[in-house]
Design an enzyme around this catalytic site. Structure first.
Site, PDB file in Angstrom:
ATOM      1  CD  GLN A   1      -3.799   2.723   6.642  1.00 44.55           C
ATOM      2  OE1 GLN A   1      -4.479   3.048   7.639  1.00 44.55           O
ATOM      3  NE2 GLN A   1      -4.332   2.647   5.434  1.00 44.55           N
TER       4      GLN A   1
ATOM      5  CG  ASP B   1      -2.885   8.058  -1.474  1.00 43.99           C
ATOM      6  OD1 ASP B   1      -2.933   8.666  -0.379  1.00 43.99           O
ATOM      7  OD2 ASP B   1      -2.545   6.864  -1.580  1.00 43.99           O
TER       8      ASP B   1
ATOM      9  CG  ASN C   1      -2.382  11.630   2.462  1.00 44.83           C
ATOM     10  OD1 ASN C   1      -1.758  10.829   1.769  1.00 44.83           O
ATOM     11  ND2 ASN C   1      -2.164  11.771   3.763  1.00 44.83           N
TER      12      ASN C   1
ATOM     13  NE  ARG D   1      -0.466   1.603   3.701  1.00 40.39           N
ATOM     14  CZ  ARG D   1       0.671   2.288   3.880  1.00 40.39           C
ATOM     15  NH1 ARG D   1       1.799   1.632   4.139  1.00 40.39           N
ATOM     16  NH2 ARG D   1       0.669   3.597   3.787  1.00 40.39           N
TER      17      ARG D   1
HETATM   18  C1  LIG Z   1       3.507   7.798   0.288  1.00 41.98           C
HETATM   19  S1  LIG Z   1       1.883   7.610  -0.178  1.00 41.98           S
HETATM   20  C2  LIG Z   1       1.231   6.999   1.298  1.00 41.98           C
HETATM   21  C3  LIG Z   1      -0.234   7.244   1.341  1.00 41.98           C
HETATM   22  O1  LIG Z   1      -0.951   6.053   0.993  1.00 41.98           O
HETATM   23  C4  LIG Z   1      -1.813   5.771   2.073  1.00 41.98           C
HETATM   24  O2  LIG Z   1      -3.007   5.203   1.681  1.00 41.98           O
HETATM   25  P1  LIG Z   1      -3.173   3.583   1.805  1.00 41.98           P
HETATM   26  O3  LIG Z   1      -2.548   3.181   3.108  1.00 41.98           O
HETATM   27  O4  LIG Z   1      -4.671   3.412   1.747  1.00 41.98           O
HETATM   28  O5  LIG Z   1      -2.477   3.027   0.595  1.00 41.98           O
HETATM   29  C5  LIG Z   1      -2.035   7.101   2.710  1.00 41.98           C
HETATM   30  O6  LIG Z   1      -2.906   7.898   1.972  1.00 41.98           O
HETATM   31  C6  LIG Z   1      -0.645   7.633   2.705  1.00 41.98           C
HETATM   32  O7  LIG Z   1      -0.503   8.977   2.938  1.00 41.98           O
END
Ligand SMILES: CSC[C@H]1O[C@H](OP(=O)(O)O)[C@H](O)[C@@H]1O
Length: 360
Positions: free
Chosen positions: A202, A243, A253, A50
């Site tokens: 996360q 993102d 984001n 991710r």
């Molecule tokens: C360096 S981009 C990280 C960005 O991605 C995350 O989303 P996800 O965990 O759903 O892939 C989150 O938006 C982070 O800031």
């Protein structure tokens, strides 16, 4: 810097991608070998891998997985098959533009080299090399963003971050966490508040795991506490990832980022977004046009094994939100900072980076 390698490619052709299975962190560090396209789609959808840049790298390797065992086809037929493979991978998640950027780059490269490929295997070898370039370039961009961003960090500062935009979200040392790693390398003593970031945590699970491993002081707070620590004057700056960034500088984001940005503005705390040019989307004029992924209700009703919402009660689970450009102090890219981003400044960066046609 963190010792973690989010994704690697094992073997040459007929190899496979190896991912850290992020859904099991922090309790278990296990690896997932992905050997085909459905497996990569599933890994991206489940957030086994991710984070926008990491999703881009994974997609690039996914394209290789899709064609490396089809090299008996003619080159033209393999190009058509690659289009189908990329369409399948593109459906994994809708918001992180890096997914689409990486797939388009793989298709562009295939088309550019096809004429010189004697057979399908030669084309597959070219695509593996391109995927490895995507990965290596991402790692280099992370380091450069870290160096630019570390100039914003003074010894003794306390920072706040949301979600995970560290090594686990990229092919290198991260985006939002990269300046923290570089500042620590420079001997600056920093502390970090990591928003736990509901519903998939996360921040609690991944960011605190990374920073703790790197020896950086980190405290997990619930998302609702971000306002309190800013009210108490305990936050010197916010660093988050992204993102997708629209042409006008609006930043998409993880859900909850907009809330942090509003709080930062209210308390006069600088709000920095760290993202490579590959996260900018020249085709999207403003943040309200960015597709926002809605995820399963179970992520909220049954988060981590317990039912916390009564049966039959509705849930709304957008995975991202949009922070208007006017709330962003600066965007930190591998080419340097865009302070007070707006369309003109973003377009100038995209043109400088060759990601947008020169002005006519
Ligand atoms: C360096 S981009 C990280 C960005 O991605 C995350 O989303 P996800 O965990 O759903 O892939 C989150 O938006 C982070 O800031």
């Amino acid at each position: 810097m963190p010792a973690v390698q989010t994704i690697t490619w094992e073997g040459a052709l007929s190899g496979h991608a190896r991912l850290i299975e992020q859904t099991l962190l922090p309790e278990r560090t296990e690896y997932l070998d992905v050997r085909d396209v459905p497996g990569m789609v599933d890994a991206i959808y489940r957030l086994a891998v991710r984070g926008a840049p990491a999703i881009g790298v994974a997609a690039a390797y996914g394209a290789v997985l899709g064609i490396q065992n089809e090299t008996g086809r003619s080159v033209p037929d393999l190009l058509r098959h690659l289009d189908e493979v990329c369409s399948t991978l593109a459906a994994a998640r809708p918001t992180a533009v890096n997914l689409f950027w990486a797939l388009e780059r793989m298709k562009r490269h295939a088309a550019a080299v096809a004429g010189g490929c004697a057979d399908g295997r030669a084309l597959a070898e070219e695509l593996l090399a391109e995927a490895q370039r995507v990965h290596a370039e991402d790692a280099d961009q992370c380091r450069r963003m870290g160096e630019h961003g570390a100039e914003l960090i003074r010894d003794g500062m306390t920072l706040l971050t949301h979600c995970n935009a560290g090594a686990l979200a990229t092919g290198g040392m991260g985006t939002a966490l990269a300046p923290m790693y570089v500042a620590a390398e420079q001997g600056k003593k920093i502390s970090v508040f990591a928003d736990e970031t509901r519903p998939l945590l996360q921040g609690a699970r991944l960011t605190s795991w990374e920073l703790n491993q790197a020896g950086i002081d980190v405290k997990v707070i619930t998302d609702g506490m971000a306002g309190r620590v800013m009210f108490e004057g305990r936050v010197d700056a916010v660093f988050v990832g992204s993102d997708r960034i629209a042409r006008n500088g609006d930043v998409c984001n993880k859900i909850g980022t907009y809330t942090v940005a509003v709080l930062a503005a209210r308390h006069g705390v600088p709000f920095y977004v760290v993202a490579p040019v590959s996260t900018f989307d020249a085709a999207t004029d403003s943040g309200d046009l960015i597709p926002i992924e809605e995820r399963a209700a179970e992520e909220i009703t049954n988060g981590f094994g317990r039912r916390t919402v009564p049966e039959g009660v509705g849930v709304y689970n957008p995975a991202f939100d949009v922070t208007p450009a006017e709330l962003v102090t600066a965007i930190v890219t591998e080419h340097g900072l865009i302070e007070r981003p707006n369309m003109a400044k973003v377009e100038a960066l995209l043109r400088q980076a060759g990601a947008m046609a020169p002005a006519s």
